[in-house]
Design an enzyme around this catalytic site. Sequence first.
Site, PDB file in Angstrom:
ATOM      1  N   GLN A 223       0.828  -1.205   0.000  1.00 24.05           N
ATOM      2  CA  GLN A 223       0.000   0.000   0.000  1.00 24.05           C
ATOM      3  C   GLN A 223       0.866   1.260   0.000  1.00 24.05           C
ATOM      4  OE1 GLN A 223      -2.828  -2.309   3.136  1.00 24.05           O
ATOM      5  NE2 GLN A 223      -3.231  -0.129   3.028  1.00 24.05           N
ATOM      6  N   ARG A 373      -8.421  -0.913   8.076  1.00 27.43           N
ATOM      7  CA  ARG A 373      -9.435   0.028   7.585  1.00 27.43           C
ATOM      8  C   ARG A 373      -9.776   1.049   8.675  1.00 27.43           C
ATOM      9  NH1 ARG A 373     -14.092  -1.515   3.194  1.00 27.43           N
ATOM     10  NH2 ARG A 373     -14.564   0.614   2.691  1.00 27.43           N
ATOM     11  N   CYS A 374      -8.744   1.601   9.236  1.00 35.54           N
ATOM     12  CA  CYS A 374      -8.923   2.409  10.436  1.00 35.54           C
ATOM     13  C   CYS A 374      -7.679   3.241  10.631  1.00 35.54           C
ATOM     14  CB  CYS A 374      -9.144   1.445  11.599  1.00 35.54           C
ATOM     15  SG  CYS A 374      -8.636   2.017  13.196  1.00 35.54           S
ATOM     16  N   GLU A 743     -12.891   4.445   5.936  1.00 34.50           N
ATOM     17  CA  GLU A 743     -12.915   3.636   7.147  1.00 34.50           C
ATOM     18  C   GLU A 743     -14.072   3.949   8.080  1.00 34.50           C
ATOM     19  OE1 GLU A 743      -8.967   4.971   7.961  1.00 34.50           O
ATOM     20  OE2 GLU A 743      -9.645   5.891   9.799  1.00 34.50           O
TER      21      GLU A 743
END
Lengths: 790, 179
Positions: A223, A373-374, A743
Amino acid sequence: MITCKTSREIGGMGHPIKRKEDIRFIQGKGRYVDDIKLPGMLHMDIVRSPYAYARIKHIDASEALKIPGVVAVVTGKDLEKYNLHWMPTLMSDTQMVLPTDTVMYQAQEVAAVIATDRYTARDAKEAVRVEYEPMKPVVDPYKALEPDAPVLRTDKEGKTDNHIWHWEVGDREKTEAVFRSADVVVKEHMHIPRIHVVSIETCGCVADYDKVNNHLTMYMTTQAPHAIRTVIALVAGHLGLTEEKIRVISPDIGGGFGGKVPVYPGYVIAIAVSFLTGKPVKWIEDRSENLQADSFARDYHITAEMAATREGKILATRFKVLADHGYTDAAANPSKFPTGLFSIGTGSYDYDTAFMEADAVYTNKPPGGVAYRCSFRVTEAVHAIERLTDSMARALGMDPAEFRMKNFIKKEDFPWKSPTGWTYDSGDYHAGLKKAMEVIGYDDLRREQAEKRKKGELMGIGISTFTEIVGAGPSRDFDILGIKMFDSCEIRVHPTGKAIARFGTKSQGQGHETTYAQIIAEELGIPAEHIQVEEGDTDTAPYGLGTYASRSTPTAGAAAAVAARKLRDKARKIAAYLLEVSEEDLEWEPGKFYVKGAPEKAKTIQDIVFAAYTNHPPGMEAGFEATHYYDPPNLTFPSGAYICVVDIDKETFEIKIRRFVAIDDCGNIINPMVVQGQVHGGLTQGLAPAMYEELIYDEDGNILNGTLMDYLVPTAVESPRWETGHTITPSPHHPIGAKGVGESPTVGAPPAIANAIVDALSVYGITHLDIPITPYKIYEALKAKGVIED
Amino acid sequence: MQTTISNTFFIEEPIDKVWASLSDPMEVVTCVPGASITEKIDDTHYKGAVTLKFGPVKAEYAGEIEILESDPSAHRLVLKGVGLDAKGKGQAEMTMNGHLAEKDGGTEVSFTMDVSIVGMLAQFGSRLINDVSDHLLKQFVSNFKAKLSGGEVDNTASAGSIARSVLKEKVGGLFRKEG
């Protein structure tokens, strides 16, 4: 209400245009790392430990090496010769690439088998004999802190316990004083379970070292390709692999969710083997390896307390956290934030006193934890505050919606300074909750619930009104390994008015090829369909720290807007030259400059760009390109109001989500269709830990659900019909007023679901259940309450 | 992963005959599915092997059996087995307490086994381990009875047979009529 400034043809912000990348994805033409096949490529498979904690007595590779096609078996001792057996983590801890003497968790890498094809590598892996001397592992994080617990990290000189770090924020004394004199105090112990991102594509790479040119091309599921290039240079620089000799290419990625931020040992081994053999080496994890060995997320044990007045005004909160990091702190947080942005946990409520502290421990479990996702531990924080808010409302005998409305920070009080030091940029929490209550018909549902309770039926309504903190981050506070967390965009517009834009971020399914193009279309008036977005190749893209923590829109999206504005300024100069007027006499409307009062005297952006290459003004630099590195002045603070309705079967305790309404406020919306898609996916990933997912370890450190047969990932079958909507409170400091949305639903959904279930069961005196809440857990809780018998 | 298996069964044979077989590892191990004695070290120590296949996981445990207590007068037997998977996939440990009692002219055998499994088998079979153990136990009991009466002994323990039988028992159980 979304208003669009550009025409449908230009397709700027607010247009629900279809995702450009889907043309290739839906035809199976995405190019993922496993699609990369290079001549002479070798394949790697990894021997993993069956034990959570053991000494390696001997590794016998002789049988494996006899198998035709097997090229080598690499162990920690081999890597030790090159000082590559350990590597640094992003949190300044250290992690084994391959062990030389001790394994620290079940499924840890023990040796790598290299063969001419994948199947041979897999077979040969079975033939590697490893002799272990098992030791009693430390699995429970509380036991890890007991004085007689064995010290796990004996590799660290002078280490006498399993404690990693202590962190705290807020005012301890003031908080204690408020708690001592408060009318009402509630306290809950919560475990936010260890879970896994379970991206559809597992991790993998192709390391291609060219001996002749001393150059490494690393195709990798990452990523953050630029950060990886720098890390490789830092780790392998002593072998002559300096940063200009390294090219990291992150091809299409099938989901990242934070799990593709860390550097896993497999990547490093593949590089080492390619370096030694001069051949490309491919490593692709299988599904169980991914689930068992790659970074987990969450695993916070939280004691959360709230103090309030009898009238229902929140006075203070206090959180104490025990963070289980596995055998090394391999979290992927910004350097100065060992608990990430957990301190957002004071929530959406107006009070000025809070104290939070956390201690991290080593255990014999896989290292982590990633920001699934945070924005780095926001999910944990939001779950704690939102569950606690419900507990307090219950203790006070107030409706949880009313209690929230009473305590929300008011719209006019933004920017608002939180007791843990954040400055919330903007928000309208009352409007969000009001909308969610209207959509779901809150008052009617409460009436229905009262009726059902009389009949003994179990129905629950749960609310979560969360504040997110995303877009890391401003350079004064945010860095990873010293590199500031700006992000970048470079726009090149070709003579015919078509453009390519490159970014330091990397989409893993977010839809950047569409949304970034829309931002540039908004600012320059070039149709989004004529703007090609490219990311993931460090040789071509400008430097940036990648995509995670909902940071792409707040950072790179802002960079795109600012770079495009630089070009618009240049376009104005060229237009003035072409139209023979002064710059001040020109007016902009999306796609063209025209002379004030004479709209027929105009130059389109395409005319202007063509002139930049064919007829540029004297003294002006030719061409039409701009780059911007955007350093955000603040984070952005999206919010949401979610309401969930559940019905629970009284016999089987099966939980049915009847309705789920999600009203998100992510500021200005770039593409409502993309936002909706993100919210649907995020809500499902919020449903996952609320009711299904948890990585379970037994007392010996065996993972008991290390396959997708046992680790329950919800699918469309388990998902309710998500009802989504939005309110819009633009970010005042972001160039396009956007805040990021990726998120929010993952963060906001779990407490809404948990609150609904607890609300249903509150008739039995239950105030809290740890997620995932399963029928069995309800059965156990009701048994413990004496409601049901064995 | 730890599990305790307890069982009691009846054999229509005199207690001394049962004891003689049960207390001699060379005899009794031939009735244990998948197990064999590879070496007798002394009267209380033996080397042995157990092969278990379950689905994709095959474990070959090589280990030692130690007789911790063998009391012919009380008919009490305690033994401990420790095995390491030959391919380094895990470890199994078992302590068995066995007791014989005379009953209705035959012998009642009761025992408790504390089994602890670490490694890949524990991972894979956590939900099925009790069913598998039950099945193996039944096979052992029938083998042991057969041996004492001079019949055929089947001590193969193959993946297919275990998986099929366990499935049959589980699924069969769902449809079994009460009473």
